[in-house]
Design a protein around this motif. Sequence first.
Motif, PDB file in Angstrom:
ATOM      1  N   TYR A  52       0.822  -1.206   0.000  1.00 57.14           N
ATOM      2  CA  TYR A  52       0.000   0.000   0.000  1.00 57.14           C
ATOM      3  C   TYR A  52       0.855   1.255   0.000  1.00 57.14           C
ATOM      4  CZ  TYR A  52       1.126  -0.913   4.885  1.00 57.14           C
ATOM      5  OH  TYR A  52       1.802  -1.211   6.049  1.00 57.14           O
ATOM      6  N   VAL A  53       0.244   2.360  -0.447  1.00 56.79           N
ATOM      7  CA  VAL A  53       0.853   3.680  -0.324  1.00 56.79           C
ATOM      8  C   VAL A  53       0.632   4.123   1.118  1.00 56.79           C
ATOM      9  CG1 VAL A  53       0.732   6.098  -1.030  1.00 56.79           C
ATOM     10  CG2 VAL A  53       0.497   4.285  -2.742  1.00 56.79           C
ATOM     11  N   LYS A  54       1.722   4.324   1.831  1.00 54.84           N
ATOM     12  CA  LYS A  54       1.623   4.767   3.221  1.00 54.84           C
ATOM     13  C   LYS A  54       1.560   6.289   3.278  1.00 54.84           C
ATOM     14  CE  LYS A  54       3.562   3.883   7.717  1.00 54.84           C
ATOM     15  NZ  LYS A  54       3.571   2.664   8.467  1.00 54.84           N
ATOM     16  N   ASP A  55       2.345   6.945   2.429  1.00 59.32           N
ATOM     17  CA  ASP A  55       2.358   8.407   2.385  1.00 59.32           C
ATOM     18  C   ASP A  55       2.800   8.825   0.988  1.00 59.32           C
ATOM     19  OD1 ASP A  55       2.191  11.047   3.329  1.00 59.32           O
ATOM     20  OD2 ASP A  55       4.316  11.068   3.855  1.00 59.32           O
ATOM     21  N   LEU A  56       2.114   9.811   0.428  1.00 61.30           N
ATOM     22  CA  LEU A  56       2.454  10.308  -0.899  1.00 61.30           C
ATOM     23  C   LEU A  56       2.251  11.806  -0.941  1.00 61.30           C
ATOM     24  CD1 LEU A  56       3.133   9.958  -3.930  1.00 61.30           C
ATOM     25  CD2 LEU A  56       0.704   9.491  -4.309  1.00 61.30           C
TER      26      LEU A  56
ATOM     27  N   ILE B 147       5.281  -5.750  13.183  1.00 60.68           N
ATOM     28  CA  ILE B 147       3.879  -5.373  13.353  1.00 60.68           C
ATOM     29  C   ILE B 147       3.179  -6.328  14.313  1.00 60.68           C
ATOM     30  CG2 ILE B 147       1.668  -5.063  12.157  1.00 60.68           C
ATOM     31  CD1 ILE B 147       3.840  -2.928  11.565  1.00 60.68           C
ATOM     32  N   GLY B 148       3.531  -7.580  14.235  1.00 61.97           N
ATOM     33  CA  GLY B 148       2.945  -8.604  15.091  1.00 61.97           C
ATOM     34  C   GLY B 148       3.807  -9.844  15.031  1.00 61.97           C
ATOM     35  N   ASP B 149       3.322 -10.914  15.590  1.00 66.11           N
ATOM     36  CA  ASP B 149       4.066 -12.160  15.607  1.00 66.11           C
ATOM     37  C   ASP B 149       4.243 -12.680  14.180  1.00 66.11           C
ATOM     38  OD1 ASP B 149       5.389 -14.357  16.709  1.00 66.11           O
ATOM     39  OD2 ASP B 149       3.538 -15.536  16.794  1.00 66.11           O
ATOM     40  N   GLY B 150       5.455 -12.601  13.666  1.00 65.16           N
ATOM     41  CA  GLY B 150       5.749 -13.074  12.321  1.00 65.16           C
ATOM     42  C   GLY B 150       5.287 -12.152  11.216  1.00 65.16           C
ATOM     43  N   VAL B 151       4.887 -10.926  11.535  1.00 67.74           N
ATOM     44  CA  VAL B 151       4.439  -9.968  10.519  1.00 67.74           C
ATOM     45  C   VAL B 151       5.328  -8.727  10.598  1.00 67.74           C
ATOM     46  CG1 VAL B 151       2.528  -8.560   9.662  1.00 67.74           C
ATOM     47  CG2 VAL B 151       2.072 -10.823  10.639  1.00 67.74           C
ATOM     48  N   TYR B 152       5.873  -8.338   9.445  1.00 67.88           N
ATOM     49  CA  TYR B 152       6.788  -7.206   9.365  1.00 67.88           C
ATOM     50  C   TYR B 152       6.302  -6.241   8.298  1.00 67.88           C
ATOM     51  CZ  TYR B 152       9.936 -10.209  11.974  1.00 67.88           C
ATOM     52  OH  TYR B 152      10.493 -11.016  12.930  1.00 67.88           O
ATOM     53  N   GLU B 153       6.456  -4.949   8.594  1.00 71.72           N
ATOM     54  CA  GLU B 153       6.178  -3.922   7.596  1.00 71.72           C
ATOM     55  C   GLU B 153       7.518  -3.447   7.046  1.00 71.72           C
ATOM     56  OE1 GLU B 153       3.447   0.000   7.324  1.00 71.72           O
ATOM     57  OE2 GLU B 153       5.128   0.152   8.729  1.00 71.72           O
ATOM     58  N   VAL B 154       7.643  -3.442   5.731  1.00 71.03           N
ATOM     59  CA  VAL B 154       8.827  -2.915   5.051  1.00 71.03           C
ATOM     60  C   VAL B 154       8.380  -1.680   4.291  1.00 71.03           C
ATOM     61  CG1 VAL B 154      10.582  -3.358   3.306  1.00 71.03           C
ATOM     62  CG2 VAL B 154       9.905  -5.179   4.881  1.00 71.03           C
ATOM     63  N   VAL B 155       9.071  -0.557   4.543  1.00 69.12           N
ATOM     64  CA  VAL B 155       8.710   0.707   3.897  1.00 69.12           C
ATOM     65  C   VAL B 155       9.857   1.142   2.994  1.00 69.12           C
ATOM     66  CG1 VAL B 155       8.073   3.125   4.239  1.00 69.12           C
ATOM     67  CG2 VAL B 155       7.275   1.380   5.857  1.00 69.12           C
ATOM     68  N   LEU B 156       9.521   1.343   1.740  1.00 69.25           N
ATOM     69  CA  LEU B 156      10.456   1.859   0.753  1.00 69.25           C
ATOM     70  C   LEU B 156      10.132   3.337   0.565  1.00 69.25           C
ATOM     71  CD1 LEU B 156      12.600   1.537  -1.451  1.00 69.25           C
ATOM     72  CD2 LEU B 156      10.807   0.685  -2.964  1.00 69.25           C
ATOM     73  N   LYS B 157      11.061   4.198   0.967  1.00 72.85           N
ATOM     74  CA  LYS B 157      10.858   5.650   0.869  1.00 72.85           C
ATOM     75  C   LYS B 157      11.616   6.146  -0.347  1.00 72.85           C
ATOM     76  CE  LYS B 157      10.485   9.876   3.370  1.00 72.85           C
ATOM     77  NZ  LYS B 157       9.890  10.546   2.256  1.00 72.85           N
TER      78      LYS B 157
ATOM     79  N   LEU C 119       7.404   9.616  -1.556  1.00 74.01           N
ATOM     80  CA  LEU C 119       6.561   8.428  -1.489  1.00 74.01           C
ATOM     81  C   LEU C 119       7.089   7.471  -0.437  1.00 74.01           C
ATOM     82  CD1 LEU C 119       4.361   6.445  -2.568  1.00 74.01           C
ATOM     83  CD2 LEU C 119       6.089   5.667  -4.235  1.00 74.01           C
ATOM     84  N   SER C 120       6.221   7.014   0.427  1.00 70.57           N
ATOM     85  CA  SER C 120       6.506   5.888   1.318  1.00 70.57           C
ATOM     86  C   SER C 120       5.567   4.774   0.892  1.00 70.57           C
ATOM     87  CB  SER C 120       6.264   6.254   2.787  1.00 70.57           C
ATOM     88  OG  SER C 120       7.205   7.198   3.216  1.00 70.57           O
ATOM     89  N   TYR C 121       6.148   3.732   0.321  1.00 67.99           N
ATOM     90  CA  TYR C 121       5.367   2.595  -0.165  1.00 67.99           C
ATOM     91  C   TYR C 121       5.715   1.402   0.705  1.00 67.99           C
ATOM     92  CZ  TYR C 121       2.852  -0.303  -3.470  1.00 67.99           C
ATOM     93  OH  TYR C 121       1.926  -1.139  -4.052  1.00 67.99           O
ATOM     94  N   ALA C 122       4.699   0.738   1.227  1.00 68.61           N
ATOM     95  CA  ALA C 122       4.935  -0.310   2.224  1.00 68.61           C
ATOM     96  C   ALA C 122       4.362  -1.647   1.789  1.00 68.61           C
ATOM     97  CB  ALA C 122       4.316   0.102   3.559  1.00 68.61           C
ATOM     98  N   GLY C 123       4.945  -2.683   2.360  1.00 66.45           N
ATOM     99  CA  GLY C 123       4.440  -4.033   2.189  1.00 66.45           C
ATOM    100  C   GLY C 123       4.426  -4.721   3.539  1.00 66.45           C
ATOM    101  N   LEU C 124       3.386  -5.504   3.774  1.00 70.83           N
ATOM    102  CA  LEU C 124       3.326  -6.342   4.973  1.00 70.83           C
ATOM    103  C   LEU C 124       3.739  -7.746   4.561  1.00 70.83           C
ATOM    104  CD1 LEU C 124       0.072  -5.474   6.956  1.00 70.83           C
ATOM    105  CD2 LEU C 124       2.427  -4.916   7.516  1.00 70.83           C
ATOM    106  N   PHE C 125       4.693  -8.295   5.286  1.00 72.67           N
ATOM    107  CA  PHE C 125       5.223  -9.611   4.972  1.00 72.67           C
ATOM    108  C   PHE C 125       5.025 -10.542   6.151  1.00 72.67           C
ATOM    109  CE2 PHE C 125       7.336  -6.774   2.099  1.00 72.67           C
ATOM    110  CZ  PHE C 125       7.434  -7.498   0.921  1.00 72.67           C
ATOM    111  N   GLY C 126       4.528 -11.725   5.859  1.00 70.43           N
ATOM    112  CA  GLY C 126       4.442 -12.777   6.861  1.00 70.43           C
ATOM    113  C   GLY C 126       5.700 -13.619   6.773  1.00 70.43           C
ATOM    114  N   VAL C 127       6.315 -13.871   7.919  1.00 70.87           N
ATOM    115  CA  VAL C 127       7.574 -14.616   7.967  1.00 70.87           C
ATOM    116  C   VAL C 127       7.436 -15.720   9.000  1.00 70.87           C
ATOM    117  CG1 VAL C 127      10.050 -14.433   8.446  1.00 70.87           C
ATOM    118  CG2 VAL C 127       8.859 -12.530   7.350  1.00 70.87           C
TER     119      VAL C 127
END
Length: 169
Positions: free
Chosen positions: A30-34, A64-74, A91-99
């Motif tokens: 998602y777009v976190k900030d634009l 973000i939570g147990d096994g969930v990480y947010e990666v933000v590409l600015k 632009l801050s574009y983010a992805g939530l990743f389950g690990v």
Amino acid sequence: MADEPAFAPDQGFPANGEDTSPAVGLITQYVKDLSFENPNAPMIFQSQAQPRIDVQFNIGSSVIGDGVYEVVLKIDAKASVDDQVAFVVDLSYAGLFGVRNVPEDQLQPFLLAEAPRLIFPFARRVVADVTRDGNYPPLMLEPIDFGALYMAQAQDQFGALQGEPAGQA
């Protein structure tokens, strides 16, 4: 011989059918900030000079939570013509990743190299669309080797720990 179990517990097979193999997955992006600024419009459109474009990248990750990480590409891009700003894109574009079951020494390389590689094409499209919508040619960012950037940064950090100047490792 026939009485021996098919799998011995000490062979590393999962107990009770539990999956212990490493797995990662992109949950959402998602777009976190634009922000797009066109501060000198419409006068800047009269200029025939080629703009100077400066693009900066930054990558961050958080739990973000147990096994969930947010990666933000600015991505910060600024175009200038002579001494006037043509446009600015932040632009801050983010992805939530389950690990799951990823060894600790492999987690940071995934979050700071592979995860940004996965979301970059979508962030690139957002930058191209917003610059086009601002009445400029679409800013098509070149592909980035996030793995090489991560390795270079890791070498610089290792060199700093060893007392060497950055880039000399």
